[in-house]
Design an enzyme around this catalytic site. Structure first.
Site, PDB file in Angstrom:
ATOM      1  N   ASP A  74       0.859  -1.182   0.000  1.00 23.05           N
ATOM      2  CA  ASP A  74       0.000   0.000   0.000  1.00 23.05           C
ATOM      3  C   ASP A  74       0.896   1.233   0.000  1.00 23.05           C
ATOM      4  O   ASP A  74       1.586   1.519   0.986  1.00 23.05           O
ATOM      5  CB  ASP A  74      -0.902  -0.028   1.240  1.00 23.05           C
ATOM      6  CG  ASP A  74      -1.938   1.088   1.242  1.00 23.05           C
ATOM      7  OD1 ASP A  74      -1.751   2.082   0.511  1.00 23.05           O
ATOM      8  OD2 ASP A  74      -2.919   0.975   2.003  1.00 23.05           O
ATOM      9  N   HIS A  75       0.858   1.961  -1.108  1.00 26.23           N
ATOM     10  CA  HIS A  75       1.785   3.081  -1.262  1.00 26.23           C
ATOM     11  C   HIS A  75       1.401   4.283  -0.411  1.00 26.23           C
ATOM     12  O   HIS A  75       2.148   5.268  -0.333  1.00 26.23           O
ATOM     13  CB  HIS A  75       1.840   3.518  -2.733  1.00 26.23           C
ATOM     14  CG  HIS A  75       3.193   4.013  -3.154  1.00 26.23           C
ATOM     15  ND1 HIS A  75       4.251   4.147  -2.283  1.00 26.23           N
ATOM     16  CD2 HIS A  75       3.670   4.416  -4.361  1.00 26.23           C
ATOM     17  CE1 HIS A  75       5.309   4.603  -2.923  1.00 26.23           C
ATOM     18  NE2 HIS A  75       4.985   4.780  -4.199  1.00 26.23           N
ATOM     19  N   ARG A  76       0.256   4.252   0.274  1.00 31.27           N
ATOM     20  CA  ARG A  76      -0.087   5.331   1.193  1.00 31.27           C
ATOM     21  C   ARG A  76       0.797   5.300   2.425  1.00 31.27           C
ATOM     22  O   ARG A  76       1.100   6.347   3.014  1.00 31.27           O
ATOM     23  CB  ARG A  76      -1.552   5.221   1.613  1.00 31.27           C
ATOM     24  CG  ARG A  76      -2.553   5.461   0.516  1.00 31.27           C
ATOM     25  CD  ARG A  76      -3.967   5.211   1.002  1.00 31.27           C
ATOM     26  NE  ARG A  76      -4.171   3.837   1.453  1.00 31.27           N
ATOM     27  CZ  ARG A  76      -5.310   3.354   1.941  1.00 31.27           C
ATOM     28  NH1 ARG A  76      -6.362   4.158   2.052  1.00 31.27           N
ATOM     29  NH2 ARG A  76      -5.406   2.092   2.312  1.00 31.27           N
TER      30      ARG A  76
END
Length: 477
Positions: A447-449
Site C-alpha cells: 500500500d503506497h499510502r
C-alpha cells in the site's frame, strides 16, 4: 400438525458465527425429524461469507421440525430447527398446508413457485452470538417449500372440472424436493421436461442428471435417390457442448462473494505498487532437504514455503514499518507490533486467507507445525472465521501452479502481500561461471499510502538476501 408452542419445544436460532455476519446458507442437515440429539451434537453445516461452519445443538431432545431445506440462506437470529427437550415419541414431519382451503382454478393459479406459508415472528428475535442483524444489508432468497402430492392432484382435478381438460394437468408444478430443484436450477434443467422415476411421480437427482446427459443423435433419414445426381454430401457434425448445455450459471455467494467484494474494495482503495526480484534459492532448497532429515522436524511439513515465511518474518523484524494498516476514519497509520501471517489457500469454496497468530514469536519447528495445521484445515473446509481475521501480512504461493510470479492484490486492512513464483532450474552466473541453479521470482505488493518505494525495496532485498544465504536466518533473527 404438531404446534411449536409447547413448553417443552426449544427453537435453535441461526447464530452469528462470523463476527457480525447477517446470514448463512444451510449446506447440509445431519439430522431429520424424529432423530434424538444430545447437547453438543452437530446438527447441520452452514456456510457464511467467510467459511463453512458446523453448528452443534445446545440441548438434548427429539427433533420435531427442520425449518429450512438445504440450500436456503437464513438470517442470523431466525429459528432453523425445533427440538422437543421432553423427548417422547417422535412427531410426524409436518405437511405444508395451503393458506386457503379452496384450490384456485388453473387460470388463477400462478405458474411461478410460491413461498411456503409460515407464521411471521413478532418482532426480531435476539441473536445468540455476535453483533446482531443489520436489517438494511441483509438480502435473503425466497424459501422454496415442496408441494404435496395431494395439492398437485387437486390442481389437476380442478383444471379438468373447469373444462381445461387433461392439458391443464400438464401445467401442474413438477414434484421434486428442494435439493433436487436447486440441482436442476444450477444445471439449467427445466423440471417440466424431466421424466420422473421416483414414487408417486417424484423427480429424483438421477432424473435431473439423466436430463442433462447428452442425448444420442437421431439417425438421419435416408436420402431420396435422384437419378443421375451425384452422391449426397454428409452434413457437418453438430457442435459438441459440455453436458449438453452451452452455459452454466453459478450463484456468487458465501466465500466467493466475500472474496470478490474484498478484492474490489482493496484494489480501488489502496494504491498498489508491486516490485519484483529474481533470487538464487539453491542453498535454501538444500537446507529444506537437510531439515527433512532433522529429528526435530520429524512428522512436520518442511518445504520452501516454510523457509520463505520465516525469511519474511525476519525481514519484517528488520523493517517493522512494513507491518501496518491505514485508518481512513482517523487518518492514521497503525503500526502492528505483532505479525499474524496470512497464507492464501485455494479451496473448493473459493480462496481463503487464514493466518497464523503471532507468527513472529514462533520457532522454525513451531512455524512448520502451524503451517501444516493451517493447510490441512483449509483443505477439509473447516477453517473457522476467527482464523481468517486480524491478518497483517500475507503470502500467496502461485509457484505451485507452475506460474513464474504475479501482482497480488492486498488483503483489506493489510499493507503488504508476497507472491512466490515457481522454483525452476535455470542458467545462473555463480562465482563467475554460468551454472544451473534453483531460481525463483518474488513479487511484493504494498500500500503506497503507508509504504514508500524505499521501505518496500528494503524488505524485498532483505528477503532475497536471506534466501540466497539462509544462514542469515540465524544471524538476523
Amino acid at each position: 400438525m404438531t404446534t411449536m408452542t409447547e413448553a417443552s419445544v426449544r427453537e435453535f436460532k441461526m447464530p452469528d458465527v462470523g463476527e457480525g455476519l447477517t446470514e448463512a446458507e444451510i449446506l447440509k442437515w445431519y439430522v431429520q425429524p424424529g432423530d434424538t440429539v444430545t447437547d453438543g451434537q452437530v446438527v447441520c453445516e452452514v456456510e457464511t461469507a467467510k467459511a463453512a461452519v458446523e453448528l452443534p445443538i445446545p440441548y438434548d431432545g427429539v427433533v420435531r421440525e427442520l425449518r429450512f431445506p438445504e440450500g436456503t440462506t437464513v438470517d442470523v437470529g431466525t429459528a432453523i430447527i425445533a427440538v422437543d427437550i421432553a423427548g417422547g415419541a417422535p412427531a410426524e414431519a409436518p405437511v405444508p398446508v395451503p393458506a386457503e382451503a379452496s384450490v384456485p382454478a388453473p387460470a388463477e393459479q400462478p405458474e411461478a413457485e410460491q413461498p411456503e406459508a409460515e407464521p411471521k415472528p413478532q418482532g426480531r428475535q435476539p441473536v445468540l452470538v455476535g453483533y446482531g442483524v443489520a436489517v438494511s444489508s441483509t438480502k435473503r432468497r425466497p424459501r422454496k417449500g415442496p408441494e404435496t402430492v395431494s395439492a398437485q392432484a387437486a390442481q389437476a382435478i380442478q383444471g379438468e372440472l373447469n373444462g381445461h381438460g387433461p392439458g391443464a394437468a400438464a401445467k401442474v408444478r413438477p414434484l421434486a424436493k428442494p435439493p433436487v430443484r436447486k440441482l436442476a436450477k444450477d444445471l439449467g434443467v427445466d423440471l417440466a421436461t424431466v421424466i420422473p422415476s421416483g414414487p408417486d411421480g417424484i423427480i429424483t437427482r438421477e432424473d435431473v442428471h439423466a436430463a442433462v446427459a447428452p442425448q444420442a443423435p437421431a439417425a438421419p433419414a435416408a436420402p431420396v435417390p435422384v437419378p443421375a445426381a451425384p452422391a449426397a454430401v454428409a452434413a457437418p457434425a453438430p457442435v459438441v457442448t459440455f453436458d449438453g448445455a452451452r452455459e452454466t450459471r453459478i450463484p456468487v455467494k458465501g466465500v466467493r462473494k466475500m472474496t470478490a467484494q474484498a478484492m474490489i474494495g482493496s484494489a480501488f482503495t489502496a494504491p498498489h505498487v508491486t516490485e519484483f526480484v529474481t533470487v538464487d534459492v539453491t542453498r535454501t532448497m538444500k537446507l529444506v532437504e537437510e531439515l527433512k532429515q532433522d529429528k526435530e522436524f520429524q512428522g512436520l511439513r518442511v518445504n520452501p514455503l516454510l523457509l520463505i515465511a520465516k525469511a519474511l518474518l525476519v525481514a519484517i523484524r528488520r523493517n517493522p514499518d512494513i507491518n501496518a494498516s491505514w485508518d481512513e476514519a482517523n487518518q492514521e497509520i497503525v503500526l502492528k507490533h505483532y505479525v499474524n501471517l496470512g497464507i492464501a489457500a485455494a479451496t473448493p469454496r473459493g480462496l481463503i486467507v487464514p493466518n497464523i497468530k503471532d507468527a513472529h514469536t514462533k520457532t522454525l519447528p513451531q512455524l512448520a507445525e502451524a503451517l501444516g495445521e493451517l493447510v490441512s484445515t483449509a483443505r477439509e473446509g473447516k477453517t473457522s472465521p476467527a482464523a481468517m481475521q486480524g491478518g497483517t501480512v500475507t503470502i500467496t504461493n502461485v509457484g505451485v501452479f507452475g506460474v513464474d510470479t504475479g501482482t497480488p492484490i492486498l488483503n483489506p486492512g493489510e499493507s503488504a502481500i508476497l507472491a512466490i513464483g515457481a522454483i525452476k532450474l535455470q542458467p545462473w552466473v555463480h562465482k563467475g561461471k554460468v551454472k544451473p541453479r534453483q531460481v525463483t521470482t518474488l513479487a511484493l505488493s504494498f500500500d503506497h499510502r503507508l509504504v514508500d518505494g524505499e521501505l518496500g525495496s528494503k524488505v524485498l532485498a532483505d528477503l532475497a538476501a536471506i534466501l540466497e544465504q539462509p544462514k542469515r536466518l540465524i544471524t538476523w533473527a
